[in-house]
Scaffold this motif. Structure first.
Motif, mmCIF file in Angstrom:
data_model
loop_
_atom_site.group_PDB
_atom_site.id
_atom_site.type_symbol
_atom_site.label_atom_id
_atom_site.label_comp_id
_atom_site.label_asym_id
_atom_site.label_seq_id
_atom_site.Cartn_x
_atom_site.Cartn_y
_atom_site.Cartn_z
ATOM 1 N N ASN A 188 14.890 -14.984 -7.579
ATOM 2 C CA ASN A 188 13.980 -14.630 -6.330
ATOM 3 C C ASN A 188 15.488 -15.128 -5.615
ATOM 4 O O ASN A 188 15.774 -15.660 -5.613
ATOM 5 C CB ASN A 188 12.716 -15.929 -5.316
ATOM 6 N N ALA A 248 10.502 -6.990 2.335
ATOM 7 C CA ALA A 248 9.575 -7.089 1.669
ATOM 8 C C ALA A 248 9.985 -6.269 -0.033
ATOM 9 O O ALA A 248 9.684 -6.417 -0.668
ATOM 10 C CB ALA A 248 7.946 -5.869 2.011
ATOM 11 N N GLU A 249 11.023 -6.021 0.746
ATOM 12 C CA GLU A 249 12.185 -4.742 -0.350
ATOM 13 C C GLU A 249 12.675 -5.883 -1.331
ATOM 14 O O GLU A 249 12.407 -4.976 -2.639
ATOM 15 C CB GLU A 249 13.051 -3.823 0.175
ATOM 16 N N HIS A 255 10.148 -8.294 -3.487
ATOM 17 C CA HIS A 255 8.752 -8.103 -3.977
ATOM 18 C C HIS A 255 10.510 -7.316 -5.409
ATOM 19 O O HIS A 255 9.527 -6.313 -6.852
ATOM 20 C CB HIS A 255 8.428 -6.427 -4.260
ATOM 21 N N ASN A 262 9.683 -9.885 -7.757
ATOM 22 C CA ASN A 262 8.433 -10.445 -7.445
ATOM 23 C C ASN A 262 7.287 -9.799 -7.506
ATOM 24 O O ASN A 262 6.821 -9.541 -7.153
ATOM 25 C CB ASN A 262 8.088 -12.114 -6.974
ATOM 26 N N ASN A 263 6.477 -9.671 -9.115
ATOM 27 C CA ASN A 263 4.898 -8.055 -8.491
ATOM 28 C C ASN A 263 3.894 -9.107 -7.511
ATOM 29 O O ASN A 263 3.789 -8.016 -6.813
ATOM 30 C CB ASN A 263 4.451 -7.884 -10.090
ATOM 31 N N PRO A 277 3.743 -11.941 -5.097
ATOM 32 C CA PRO A 277 4.165 -12.864 -4.498
ATOM 33 C C PRO A 277 2.975 -13.363 -3.269
ATOM 34 O O PRO A 277 3.131 -14.758 -3.400
ATOM 35 C CB PRO A 277 5.341 -11.870 -3.945
ATOM 36 N N ALA A 337 4.982 -11.714 2.261
ATOM 37 C CA ALA A 337 3.914 -10.874 1.358
ATOM 38 C C ALA A 337 2.805 -10.576 2.185
ATOM 39 O O ALA A 337 2.285 -8.982 1.819
ATOM 40 C CB ALA A 337 3.228 -11.406 -0.116
ATOM 41 N N TRP A 386 1.353 -6.065 3.089
ATOM 42 C CA TRP A 386 0.440 -5.836 2.863
ATOM 43 C C TRP A 386 -0.458 -4.969 4.300
ATOM 44 O O TRP A 386 -1.063 -3.694 4.942
ATOM 45 C CB TRP A 386 -0.907 -6.772 2.729
ATOM 46 N N ALA A 405 3.635 -1.713 0.831
ATOM 47 C CA ALA A 405 3.524 -2.448 0.201
ATOM 48 C C ALA A 405 2.308 -0.611 -0.625
ATOM 49 O O ALA A 405 1.462 -1.329 -1.388
ATOM 50 C CB ALA A 405 3.036 -3.426 -0.664
ATOM 51 N N ARG A 456 -4.181 -6.080 -5.491
ATOM 52 C CA ARG A 456 -3.683 -5.502 -5.986
ATOM 53 C C ARG A 456 -3.517 -4.747 -7.189
ATOM 54 O O ARG A 456 -3.051 -4.057 -8.587
ATOM 55 C CB ARG A 456 -2.864 -7.380 -6.690
#
Length: 496
Positions: free
Chosen positions: A63, A81-82, A85, A88-89, A91, A125, A129, A134, A200
């Motif tokens: 990370n 966030a970019e 991700h 990490n799919n 987080p 994360a 959302w 995401a 998710r």
């Protein structure tokens, strides 16, 4: 770094938990809602943007922690966030469930409390959302290749998402009725509300991943026939073969494995059951095993209204500080930690026999005795020394009409016929054998996660899923480097 003096001027502050008396009356997450965002900016500012950031090495995902710490401090949530991700799919899973080896490797932790990396990750994360950062990322074109992923824990889901985004048609097979593996039925709601998981899964559906629930490969679907239907198969079934406790009295009723107990409590939260058939309500509960699964049983039993709960840990109580000789920085140290469940048990005095937090350290089970009707009534224990040898004269008896065994897992379940029908070889440890490219001895069949690595952390499971996806993509396309591979099968956590 946004504030070059942040690590000098700002003390560590963690996401506050709700009062014990409030949170044990429900199954919601233990943290104060909305209390993280006001503190996370200054906490991110404590990151020193080290020349050699060992948090990268401590995290198997690699990370980009200093980068997204700086972006959070500057309130650039989209960019943060970019960057998060990118490696990490999931987080929001690791931000709640991972024990944060990255914080043990934080350079600031050499002589100060570490940066609250896990809290910053969770904040990014959740904000992603809330702000729509995401969205689903379906592939621009399909490859025409198909992959079956067996198991929908973090390794299986990470592999499936990476392969779907690469353009392959992926179907995930799960033996339970809902997706998520241990995250669904093993992790209690108070540690991670399942709405995070559902979100998710819906994202993955929108990207094109197919899900097949209530399907046990090897029983409901022939494993060998499944192999012929797909161009590649990923085995990510987890390490679900639990360890036993071979002591006199084990045959008594009322002694259950943790993974018999926890799924029922989770099904109550899902609305499937009105109450658990193994509820701890009104019972004297003893949990054998001092790890995270035991703590999950502890918090669950407290919420169910147990008369008493005691947790046995065969190891001695660790000290409050890192032992620099035995576990030097940046390794993950064995120190005394107070989980939310232990904090609750201590505040409510659930274990009169224990000192503070429901745990009896350096304690080993000798035998169980019954109540005269075939049910367990008591657990007999003895104190042990550092070599796990019984200390004479220290035998004790605890009342116990519900005993939960949380002794860990030894490898994948082999009773469903999946391993045998495919002909996959096993390692001497009983895990799925694989080569340096995550491939088993069966062409086109790959293995990832706890089923192959052995029982490990969620962050390692996600790293395994991403790495096996890269291996499968290379197998299907002949091109290397299209997907990131953060680890190899032989990589291990940093130890002395």
């Amino acid at each position: 770094m946004a504030d070059p003096k942040g690590f000098l001027t700002t003390p560590r502050e963690e996401w506050p938990r709700r009062p014990v008396g409030e949170r044990v009356r429900d199954w919601n997450e233990v943290y104060v809602p909305g209390a993280l965002l006001p503190i996370v900016g200054p906490q991110a500012d404590r990151c020193m943007d080290c020349g050699v950031p060992f948090c990268h090495q401590a995290c198997p995902l690699g990370n980009l922690i200093p980068e997204w710490n700086d972006l959070v401090a500057r309130e650039d949530w989209r960019a943060a966030a970019e960057r998060l991700h990118a490696t990490n799919n999931f987080p929001e899973f690791t931000g709640r469930l991972c024990p944060a080896p990255c914080e043990a490797g934080c350079v600031l932790a050499i002589n100060q409390p570490a940066v609250t990396i896990k809290n910053v990750e969770c904040a990014i994360a959740d904000r992603a959302w809330e702000e729509g950062f995401a969205p689903p990322a379906p592939p621009e074109r399909l490859s025409g290749r198909t992959v079956a992923v067996i198991g929908s824990g973090p390794a299986g889901l990470a592999a499936a998402q990476q392969l779907t985004r690469a353009g392959h048609t992926v179907a995930v097979y799960e033996r339970d009725d809902r997706i998520g593996g241990l995250m669904r039925y093993g992790i209690p709601e108070f540690k991670m509300e399942k709405r995070h998981l559902e979100r998710r899964v819906e994202q993955m559906r929108a990207e094109g991943t197919k899900f097949r629930t209530s399907t046990t490969v090897g029983r409901d679907v022939d494993a060998a026939e499944l192999r012929t239907r797909y161009d590649a198969v990923v085995l990510a079934t987890g390490a679900t073969a639990w360890r036993e406790l071979a002591v006199p009295g084990r045959e008594l009723a009322g002694i259950h494995q943790a993974m018999e107990y926890l799924p029922l409590a989770n099904r109550v939260c899902e609305g499937d059951l009105e109450s658990s058939p193994l509820s701890a309500a009104g019972r004297h509960v003893v949990i054998v095993g001092g790890g995270d699964t035991g703590a999950d049983c502890l918090g669950t039993a407290v919420r169910e209204g147990a008369a008493s709960v005691t947790q046995l840990d065969i190891y001695a109580r660790p000290g409050p500080e890192r032992d620099e000789d035995a576990e030097p920085w940046p390794t993950y140290p064995k120190v005394y930690r107070l989980s939310a469940a232990h904090e609750e048990a201590g505040a409510l005095r659930t274990a009169p026999a224990a000192d503070a937090d429901a745990r009896l350290f350096a304690a080993s089970t000798l035998r169980f005795s019954g109540d005269g009707e075939g049910r367990v009534g008591a657990l007999h224990l003895v104190e042990v020394d550092s070599g796990r040898r019984a200390v004479p004269g220290t035998e004790r008896v605890l009342p116990a009409d519900l005993v939960l065994l949380a002794l860990g897992f030894s490898g994948p379940d082999r009773e469903d016929g999946l391993v045998a029908r495919l002909g996959v070889a096993l390692s001497p440890r009983g895990t799925l054998a694989r080569d340096a490219g995550f491939a088993t001895n069966v062409p086109g069949v790959f293995a990832a996660g706890d089923a192959a690595r052995g029982q490990s952390l969620i962050v390692w499971a996600i790293a395994e899923g991403r790495a096996v996806a890269a291996a499968v993509d290379r197998y299907l396309t002949g091109a290397a480097g299209r997907l990131p591979a953060p680890i190899t099968p032989d990589d291990r956590p940093m130890t002395v």
